[in-house]
Design a protein around this motif. Structure first.
Motif, mmCIF file in Angstrom:
data_model
loop_
_atom_site.group_PDB
_atom_site.id
_atom_site.type_symbol
_atom_site.label_atom_id
_atom_site.label_comp_id
_atom_site.label_asym_id
_atom_site.label_seq_id
_atom_site.Cartn_x
_atom_site.Cartn_y
_atom_site.Cartn_z
ATOM 1 N N PRO A 18 0.815 -1.221 0.000
ATOM 2 C CA PRO A 18 0.000 0.000 0.000
ATOM 3 C C PRO A 18 0.847 1.269 0.000
ATOM 4 O O PRO A 18 0.465 2.273 -0.611
ATOM 5 C CB PRO A 18 -0.818 -0.118 1.293
ATOM 6 N N LEU A 19 2.019 1.216 0.668
ATOM 7 C CA LEU A 19 2.878 2.393 0.699
ATOM 8 C C LEU A 19 3.416 2.698 -0.698
ATOM 9 O O LEU A 19 3.474 3.870 -1.112
ATOM 10 C CB LEU A 19 4.030 2.149 1.683
ATOM 11 N N LEU A 20 3.800 1.657 -1.439
ATOM 12 C CA LEU A 20 4.274 1.870 -2.811
ATOM 13 C C LEU A 20 3.150 2.378 -3.707
ATOM 14 O O LEU A 20 3.362 3.249 -4.558
ATOM 15 C CB LEU A 20 4.844 0.567 -3.363
ATOM 16 N N ALA A 21 1.945 1.827 -3.529
ATOM 17 C CA ALA A 21 0.806 2.309 -4.320
ATOM 18 C C ALA A 21 0.520 3.772 -4.015
ATOM 19 O O ALA A 21 0.267 4.580 -4.924
ATOM 20 C CB ALA A 21 -0.424 1.445 -4.034
ATOM 21 N N LEU A 22 0.582 4.132 -2.733
ATOM 22 C CA LEU A 22 0.363 5.523 -2.361
ATOM 23 C C LEU A 22 1.459 6.415 -2.923
ATOM 24 O O LEU A 22 1.192 7.530 -3.398
ATOM 25 C CB LEU A 22 0.313 5.634 -0.830
ATOM 26 N N GLY A 23 2.706 5.926 -2.882
ATOM 27 C CA GLY A 23 3.798 6.706 -3.471
ATOM 28 C C GLY A 23 3.609 6.914 -4.960
ATOM 29 O O GLY A 23 3.865 7.999 -5.489
ATOM 30 N N GLY A 24 3.152 5.845 -5.669
ATOM 31 C CA GLY A 24 2.883 6.000 -7.096
ATOM 32 C C GLY A 24 1.802 7.024 -7.371
ATOM 33 O O GLY A 24 1.918 7.844 -8.295
ATOM 34 N N LEU A 25 0.738 7.018 -6.558
ATOM 35 C CA LEU A 25 -0.321 8.023 -6.721
ATOM 36 C C LEU A 25 0.199 9.428 -6.450
ATOM 37 O O LEU A 25 -0.186 10.390 -7.139
ATOM 38 C CB LEU A 25 -1.481 7.694 -5.778
ATOM 39 N N ALA A 179 9.439 7.062 5.810
ATOM 40 C CA ALA A 179 8.324 6.171 6.147
ATOM 41 C C ALA A 179 8.772 4.715 6.181
ATOM 42 O O ALA A 179 8.368 3.953 7.069
ATOM 43 C CB ALA A 179 7.194 6.359 5.136
ATOM 44 N N VAL A 180 9.604 4.291 5.218
ATOM 45 C CA VAL A 180 10.089 2.912 5.199
ATOM 46 C C VAL A 180 10.950 2.629 6.424
ATOM 47 O O VAL A 180 10.844 1.564 7.053
ATOM 48 C CB VAL A 180 10.862 2.631 3.899
ATOM 49 N N GLY A 181 11.808 3.581 6.793
ATOM 50 C CA GLY A 181 12.629 3.393 7.982
ATOM 51 C C GLY A 181 11.781 3.250 9.236
ATOM 52 O O GLY A 181 12.021 2.360 10.078
ATOM 53 N N ILE A 182 10.783 4.137 9.370
ATOM 54 C CA ILE A 182 9.899 4.043 10.535
ATOM 55 C C ILE A 182 9.121 2.733 10.515
ATOM 56 O O ILE A 182 8.900 2.094 11.556
ATOM 57 C CB ILE A 182 8.945 5.251 10.552
ATOM 58 N N LEU A 183 8.712 2.300 9.303
ATOM 59 C CA LEU A 183 7.971 1.051 9.180
ATOM 60 C C LEU A 183 8.821 -0.140 9.620
ATOM 61 O O LEU A 183 8.342 -1.034 10.338
ATOM 62 C CB LEU A 183 7.507 0.881 7.736
ATOM 63 N N LEU A 184 10.082 -0.175 9.200
ATOM 64 C CA LEU A 184 10.956 -1.274 9.604
ATOM 65 C C LEU A 184 11.136 -1.313 11.115
ATOM 66 O O LEU A 184 11.087 -2.381 11.741
ATOM 67 C CB LEU A 184 12.306 -1.139 8.898
ATOM 68 N N LEU A 185 11.353 -0.132 11.700
ATOM 69 C CA LEU A 185 11.516 -0.082 13.155
ATOM 70 C C LEU A 185 10.234 -0.491 13.868
ATOM 71 O O LEU A 185 10.271 -1.184 14.894
ATOM 72 C CB LEU A 185 11.929 1.331 13.572
ATOM 73 N N ALA A 186 9.075 -0.059 13.317
ATOM 74 C CA ALA A 186 7.799 -0.396 13.952
ATOM 75 C C ALA A 186 7.535 -1.896 13.897
ATOM 76 O O ALA A 186 7.055 -2.483 14.880
ATOM 77 C CB ALA A 186 6.666 0.374 13.266
ATOM 78 N N ILE A 187 7.849 -2.544 12.760
ATOM 79 C CA ILE A 187 7.623 -3.982 12.652
ATOM 80 C C ILE A 187 8.522 -4.743 13.618
ATOM 81 O O ILE A 187 8.089 -5.685 14.297
ATOM 82 C CB ILE A 187 7.859 -4.451 11.202
ATOM 83 N N ARG A 188 9.781 -4.327 13.695
ATOM 84 C CA ARG A 188 10.700 -5.000 14.633
ATOM 85 C C ARG A 188 10.230 -4.815 16.075
ATOM 86 O O ARG A 188 10.289 -5.754 16.891
ATOM 87 C CB ARG A 188 12.113 -4.448 14.462
ATOM 88 N N ALA A 189 9.771 -3.600 16.396
ATOM 89 C CA ALA A 189 9.278 -3.362 17.755
ATOM 90 C C ALA A 189 8.016 -4.176 18.031
ATOM 91 O O ALA A 189 7.829 -4.702 19.134
ATOM 92 C CB ALA A 189 9.003 -1.868 17.953
#
Length: 457
Positions: A18-25, A179-189
């Motif tokens: 969804p993040l990539l789709a939103l980025g494309g939009l 956003a990707v960096g925060i997403l990676l940290l959030a998933i690990r947390a």
């Protein structure tokens, strides 16, 4: 090589898509907005150029006349080297002057004031933006209508749109990386508690079945409680196994020691009669030991808290007749009258045939061993029930509950193991039936009844 799935990879995929789709939009919107902004900026220049040309239109010698100032077109010329075209047309649509004959716009406009129309056209193989100003001379002697048509190619617009898009892309890419960096940290947390749970389970001693005490989020707390419930069931199974081992070792130690002693004593004798006597005693002991082992296994399986058998539809009449046929020879050999009384119609319940056959076998065998001369197996339809009645010594009311305990004997008879009624009680609980011990109908003897919950087709 089997590729193992990863919860981390799955979460990352489903969140990044969804993040990539939103980025494309966002990129598409940035491109559309950049083109729109470039068009607005150049349309202002196009408007100024048509206005500058229209202000220079005059009426001389009975015709329209234009003295075009260089600045009117220079304002449209940028370093992108666009090509600029202009033309003046009278009210009849005839070409008056210009550097190219530009097409007219078929759209209608109002009657009041100057009107400026814009459109994108493909003209002589060139993609151009055209602006048409429809005006009239503001002279007291003449109010002649005319059109000023100006067009220029799109190189400048495309360059400006590309520059605006590059600026927006830098912003979008920066935000996407963040956003990707925060997403990676959030998933690990978010997966950290699951990692702690895995490590806690891996670090446990396999022999340890104590509950897990670990602070976890609500979703993983449900998993922890499920694991603790599994551990509790395993503790009950292990306790049942340990109890069986203890009971078996306690109950089998004496007959096995007796067999060994009898064999050793027989080996010291030279008289064949003594050998035969020892063999008969050893045979009787081995029969009792074998029966005891079978009863211990049955009791252990019935006491297993995780044992959930699948019940099937049975006819109690058929079970009662089969039990009498099975035990008739043993009872007849001992001079015991064994009979059966069944209900007129089939009595259907849901149960396990082998367990009910074992229950009837234990009740008939107990009656035979403890002095009964008449044993009757009965069935009842309402409520469904199995009944075994004998005329033996019976059991006093004060001791009937004690007789349901494993290894509790009602007499000093060494042939008994004290497991028969305990096994019957376990089978009754498996079927949801109620086991009762009552006085026989004649007042002398014992009647054991298994009452089942209700009719089952």
């Amino acid at each position: 090589m089997i590729r193992r799935d990863s919860l981390y990879r799955r979460l990352l995929t489903w969140l990044l898509l969804p993040l990539l789709a939103l980025g494309g939009l966002m990129v598409l919107q940035a491109w559309v907005e950049a083109r729109r902004t470039a068009d607005r900026a150049y349309d202002r220049l196009l408007e100024a150029a048509t206005l500058a040309i229209a202000e220079q239109v005059q009426w001389q010698e009975q015709r329209l006349w234009l003295d075009l100032p260089p600045a009117a077109l220079e304002m449209l010329a940028t370093d992108a080297e666009e090509r600029v075209f202009y033309a003046l047309y009278d009210a009849q649509g005839d070409f008056v002057t210009g550097n190219a004959e530009l097409p007219a716009d078929p759209r209608q406009v109002g009657e009041r004031g100057d009107t400026l129309l814009y459109r994108d056209i493909d003209w002589h193989g060139l993609a151009v933006r055209q602006g048409i100003r429809r005006a009239r001379l503001e002279d007291w002697r003449q109010r002649e209508r005319f059109e000023v048509r100006v067009a220029h190619t799109r190189e400048g617009r495309e360059r400006l749109a590309a520059e605006l898009l590059r600026g927006n892309l830098a912003y979008i890419l920066t935000m996407a990386a963040l956003a990707v960096g925060i997403l990676l940290l959030a998933i690990r947390a978010a997966l950290a508690p699951l990692t702690r749970l895995r490590r806690a389970i891996r670090a446990r001693d396999p022999r340890t079945l104590s509950p897990l005490e670990l602070s976890l989020p609500r979703e993983l707390a449900e998993l922890r409680e499920t694991l603790n419930d599994l551990l509790a069931r395993m503790r009950r199974v292990r306790a049942n196994q340990e109890r069986f081992i203890g009971d078996a070792s306690h109950q089998l130690r004496t007959p096995l020691a007796g067999l060994s002693a009898r064999a050793e004593l027989a080996l010291r004798q030279d008289d064949p009669a003594r050998w035969r006597e020892a063999l008969e005693a050893m045979h009787a002991t081995s029969v009792r030991t074998s029966r005891l082992a079978i009863q211990l296994l049955s009791l252990t399986r019935l006491d297993n808290p995780e044992y959930r058998p699948e019940l099937a539809s049975l006819d109690l009449n058929a079970l009662a007749r089969q039990a009498v046929r099975t035990h008739w020879h043993a009872c007849h050999r001992d001079g015991i009258d064994l009979g059966v009384e069944t209900a007129p119609a089939p009595v259907r319940i849901r149960g396990l045939d082998w367990q009910l056959e074992e229950a009837l076998g234990n009740l008939i065998d107990n009656a035979r061993r403890y002095g009964a001369r008449h044993v009757t197996v009965r069935t009842h339809a309402s409520p469904p029930a199995l009944e075994v009645e004998d005329d033996g010594p019976g059991i006093s009311p004060g001791r009937r509950l004690l007789m349901l305990r494993p290894f509790h004997r009602g007499s000093e008879d060494s042939d008994g193991s004290g497991l028969g009624l305990a096994i019957v009680d376990g089978i009754a609980r498996t079927h949801g039936a109620r086991l009762t011990l009552e006085d026989a109908s004649g007042g002398h003897g014992l009647r054991v009844v298994l009452r089942f919950p209700g009719d089952t087709p």
